[in-house]
Write a protein that holds these residues in place. Structure first.
Motif, PDB file in Angstrom:
ATOM      1  N   THR B 218      16.431   3.363 -18.383  1.00  0.00           N
ATOM      2  CA  THR B 218      15.155   3.169 -19.120  1.00  0.00           C
ATOM      3  C   THR B 218      14.434   4.465 -19.443  1.00  0.00           C
ATOM      4  O   THR B 218      13.987   4.717 -20.652  1.00  0.00           O
ATOM      5  CB  THR B 218      14.079   2.176 -18.372  1.00  0.00           C
ATOM      6  OG1 THR B 218      14.969   1.000 -18.214  1.00  0.00           O
ATOM      7  CG2 THR B 218      12.722   2.042 -18.903  1.00  0.00           C
ATOM      8  N   GLU B 365      20.604  -7.675 -21.680  1.00  0.00           N
ATOM      9  CA  GLU B 365      20.016  -6.522 -22.208  1.00  0.00           C
ATOM     10  C   GLU B 365      21.245  -5.401 -22.580  1.00  0.00           C
ATOM     11  O   GLU B 365      21.027  -4.775 -23.580  1.00  0.00           O
ATOM     12  CB  GLU B 365      19.372  -5.885 -21.007  1.00  0.00           C
ATOM     13  CG  GLU B 365      17.996  -6.575 -20.968  1.00  0.00           C
ATOM     14  CD  GLU B 365      17.242  -6.168 -19.300  1.00  0.00           C
ATOM     15  OE1 GLU B 365      17.669  -5.106 -18.815  1.00  0.00           O
ATOM     16  OE2 GLU B 365      16.295  -6.667 -18.882  1.00  0.00           O
ATOM     17  N   ARG B 378      14.452  -5.618 -22.939  1.00  0.00           N
ATOM     18  CA  ARG B 378      14.299  -6.406 -21.735  1.00  0.00           C
ATOM     19  C   ARG B 378      14.423  -7.972 -21.860  1.00  0.00           C
ATOM     20  O   ARG B 378      13.880  -8.496 -22.768  1.00  0.00           O
ATOM     21  CB  ARG B 378      12.721  -6.179 -21.252  1.00  0.00           C
ATOM     22  CG  ARG B 378      12.280  -6.773 -19.996  1.00  0.00           C
ATOM     23  CD  ARG B 378      10.904  -6.103 -19.430  1.00  0.00           C
ATOM     24  NE  ARG B 378      10.130  -7.053 -20.180  1.00  0.00           N
ATOM     25  CZ  ARG B 378       9.458  -8.117 -19.541  1.00  0.00           C
ATOM     26  NH1 ARG B 378       9.930  -8.359 -18.241  1.00  0.00           N
ATOM     27  NH2 ARG B 378       8.561  -8.701 -20.246  1.00  0.00           N
ATOM     28  N   TYR B 380      14.333 -11.686 -20.129  1.00  0.00           N
ATOM     29  CA  TYR B 380      13.488 -12.742 -18.748  1.00  0.00           C
ATOM     30  C   TYR B 380      13.733 -14.183 -19.044  1.00  0.00           C
ATOM     31  O   TYR B 380      14.098 -14.644 -20.181  1.00  0.00           O
ATOM     32  CB  TYR B 380      12.271 -12.119 -18.664  1.00  0.00           C
ATOM     33  CG  TYR B 380      11.391 -12.096 -19.953  1.00  0.00           C
ATOM     34  CD1 TYR B 380      10.983 -13.224 -20.770  1.00  0.00           C
ATOM     35  CD2 TYR B 380      11.554 -10.961 -20.740  1.00  0.00           C
ATOM     36  CE1 TYR B 380      10.249 -13.162 -21.797  1.00  0.00           C
ATOM     37  CE2 TYR B 380      10.971 -10.917 -22.175  1.00  0.00           C
ATOM     38  CZ  TYR B 380      10.296 -12.070 -22.617  1.00  0.00           C
ATOM     39  OH  TYR B 380       9.698 -11.958 -24.070  1.00  0.00           O
ATOM     40  N   LYS B 441      12.380  -0.634 -15.705  1.00  0.00           N
ATOM     41  CA  LYS B 441      11.700  -1.770 -16.470  1.00  0.00           C
ATOM     42  C   LYS B 441      10.701  -2.706 -15.898  1.00  0.00           C
ATOM     43  O   LYS B 441      11.260  -2.923 -14.853  1.00  0.00           O
ATOM     44  CB  LYS B 441      12.516  -2.475 -17.375  1.00  0.00           C
ATOM     45  CG  LYS B 441      13.088  -1.751 -18.559  1.00  0.00           C
ATOM     46  CD  LYS B 441      14.017  -2.597 -19.382  1.00  0.00           C
ATOM     47  CE  LYS B 441      15.234  -2.010 -19.385  1.00  0.00           C
ATOM     48  NZ  LYS B 441      16.409  -2.616 -19.973  1.00  0.00           N
TER      49      LYS B 441
END
Lengths: 81, 442
Positions: B218, B365, B378, B380, B441
């Motif tokens: 990142t 990702e 990112r 999720y 992240k």
């Protein structure tokens, strides 16, 4: 948004999904059964449709738990305020 | 004989009274090895004089960290390294629980000894903490030699010798300590940025002609957005703390063609497990056949397990330890072998359950970052009434790619290349993605 506006959004989103899959979307009616087999969508597409509608209307009719629906019209009604 | 000399080199830490070379640089401020030596000896004397056997240091200043580590190792007492990002109440709770007698931060604070805590046999243990973003941090117990087992001076490659190291990690974390100790033991210097932003890192790197940078993937992706690579003469590019994807490795190779590019698999618990230098994501499966010096790896129940001299001895407070009955440390990281390569898929508890199918956010990702138009991503889970969860993703687009792809374009590419349940159904284009203090992240 009115029920009718939401219905048109549903039509638009389903058209995009069908387009991605390279198939044509049959005419959508208020009593069209969404997972009835005539539309090229699976349960994950439906999941994504519901998320799109939530984003669009800022309304989450499922917040308190699952609410039954079968047709495009019923879904539009859930999101209409 | 050999073992004795390397042990003395460890406790010595190459910080000696007569070495006036700079060790820590921050803006115009320079601190020499000799100055750190004298601070450490003063501390060691105090610990002995005042019968202090447990110290906690909470500072992002490498000078304070190094002098405290050396002071504690010299006095043979136990040290806890705490993140400055911890709330003072959590720090105080940890200090009370472990019977800490002296807290070193911006100020020093002597704590009244709790006589009920058994402090017998301090042995120079060093405790490091996980980031503790989800509550209290876990505390891993190491020794200086286990922290240093992968960076012994005798093992130093030539490319590290005398390097100028940019400190991109939180200094108190496992990776930050590794960088600080590696620079110290390899005769290098530590460059501390005055501002912990991509541009602040870049300014520090150019001002001090940095040659080695170690950071999370990142960090690197954000760094690449602000640097002019040819202004940096990097010998070593190191990635750790998160799993790296091929897209990021390729971009780094293009930006820094003459640097050695290394990715490290390490954690607070397992220490440094392995390093990969071939510029490819994942790791060679030969590592699973005892090809890593001193480290054994295996995959059991889909999880990577390790035996390593740099692993912690135990969690300091938690009863449930991550060791198997036959003594392997279970990393909790999912690991999959494909062809000649092993791939880390991410923490088992990070899995997103989409309509009964498991999705590892890292996999998504990794895919998104391979697309030329995407600079950062990112993934999720998003709760969904139909599927339980669906995959959501935030992406940062490359401003140089014109016209920018639409969300629909990106989703279509995902649909063509990923399983239906892996496709991000909710995609948001954002300007930036939050980075935690650990460099990972948010």
């Amino acid at each position: 948004m009115s029920e009718n506006e939401i219905f048109l959004e549903i039509q638009k989103i389903l058209n995009e999904i069908a387009e991605t899959k390279g198939v044509a979307l049959p005419t959508l009616e208020a009593d069209s059964d969404l997972l009835g087999g005539q539309f090229p969508i699976d349960s994950l597409d439906l999941a994504s449709l519901v998320t799109d509608l939530e984003q669009l209307t800022k309304n989450d009719p499922f917040r308190a738990g699952f609410v039954n629906f079968r047709t495009a019209g019923e879904l539009a009604r859930l999101y209409a305020k | 004989m050999k073992k004795d000399s390397s042990m003395s080199e460890i406790t010595d830490m190459k910080i000696t009274a007569d070495d006036h070379n700079p060790l820590v640089l921050r803006g115009e401020c320079v601190v020499t090895r000799s100055e750190i030596y004298h601070q450490a000896m003063e501390q060691a004397d105090r610990y002995t004089r005042e019968h202090i056997s447990r110290v906690m240091v909470c500072s992002d200043d490498p000078v304070k960290l190094l002098s405290t580590i050396k002071g504690c190792v010299t006095a043979g007492i136990d040290l806890w390294v705490a993140h400055t990002s911890l709330s003072s109440s959590v720090r105080t709770e940890i200090a009370t629980h472990h019977g800490i007698e002296l807290m070193i931060g911006d100020e020093e604070k002597r704590i009244e000894s709790d006589q009920t805590i058994d402090r017998a046999n301090p042995v120079g243990r060093i405790h490091t903490m996980t980031s503790g973003t989800s509550g209290k941090p876990k505390i891993a117990e190491h020794s200086l030699s286990s922290l240093l087992s992968r960076i012994m001076p005798t093992k130093m490659t030539r490319s590290h010798h005398g390097g100028m190291w940019l400190l991109t990690y939180q200094a108190t974390g496992f990776a930050g300590l590794q960088v600080i100790l590696t620079a110290t033991l390899s005769g290098g210097q530590i460059v501390v940025p005055e501002q912990r932003t991509p541009i602040g890192f870049y300014k520090a790197a150019t001002a001090h002609s940095v040659t080695q940078i170690s950071g999370t993937p990142t960090f690197w992706r954000a760094f690449l957005m602000v640097v002019e690579p040819e202004t940096l003469k990097l010998r070593q590019v190191t990635l750790g703390g998160e799993v790296v994807d091929q897209g990021t490795l390729d971009r780094l190779r293009e930006a820094f063609p003459s640097a050695r590019i290394t990715h490290i698999y390490a954690s607070t618990e397992a220490g440094v497990v392995f390093t990969v230098h071939d510029g490819q994501e994942g790791f060679p499966i030969s590592f699973l056949q005892e090809d890593v010096p001193g480290v054994k790896l295996r995959v059991r129940d889909g999880r990577l397990q390790v035996k390593s001299p740099s692993a912690m001895r135990a969690y300091a407070t938690i009863k449930r330890q991550p060791f198997t009955e036959d003594g392997w440390l279970d990393t909790q990281d999912r690991c999959e072998v494909r062809g000649e390569r092993g791939f880390i898929l991410g923490r088992e508890d990070a899995v997103i359950n989409v309509a009964g199918s498991k999705v590892y956010p890292l996999e998504i990702e990794r895919f998104l970052l391979q697309l030329p138009s995407i600079r950062e991503a990112r993934a999720y889970g998003v709760p969904n009434p139909i599927a339980g969860m669906i995959v959501g993703a935030d992406v940062v687009l490359d401003p140089q790619i014109v016209p920018a792809p639409t969300k629909r374009d990106i989703i279509t590419t995902c649909q063509q290349n990923l399983a239906s349940y892996q496709v991000p159904r909710l995609l948001t284009v954002v300007d930036s993605i939050d980075i935690q203090a650990s460099g990972k992240k948010g």
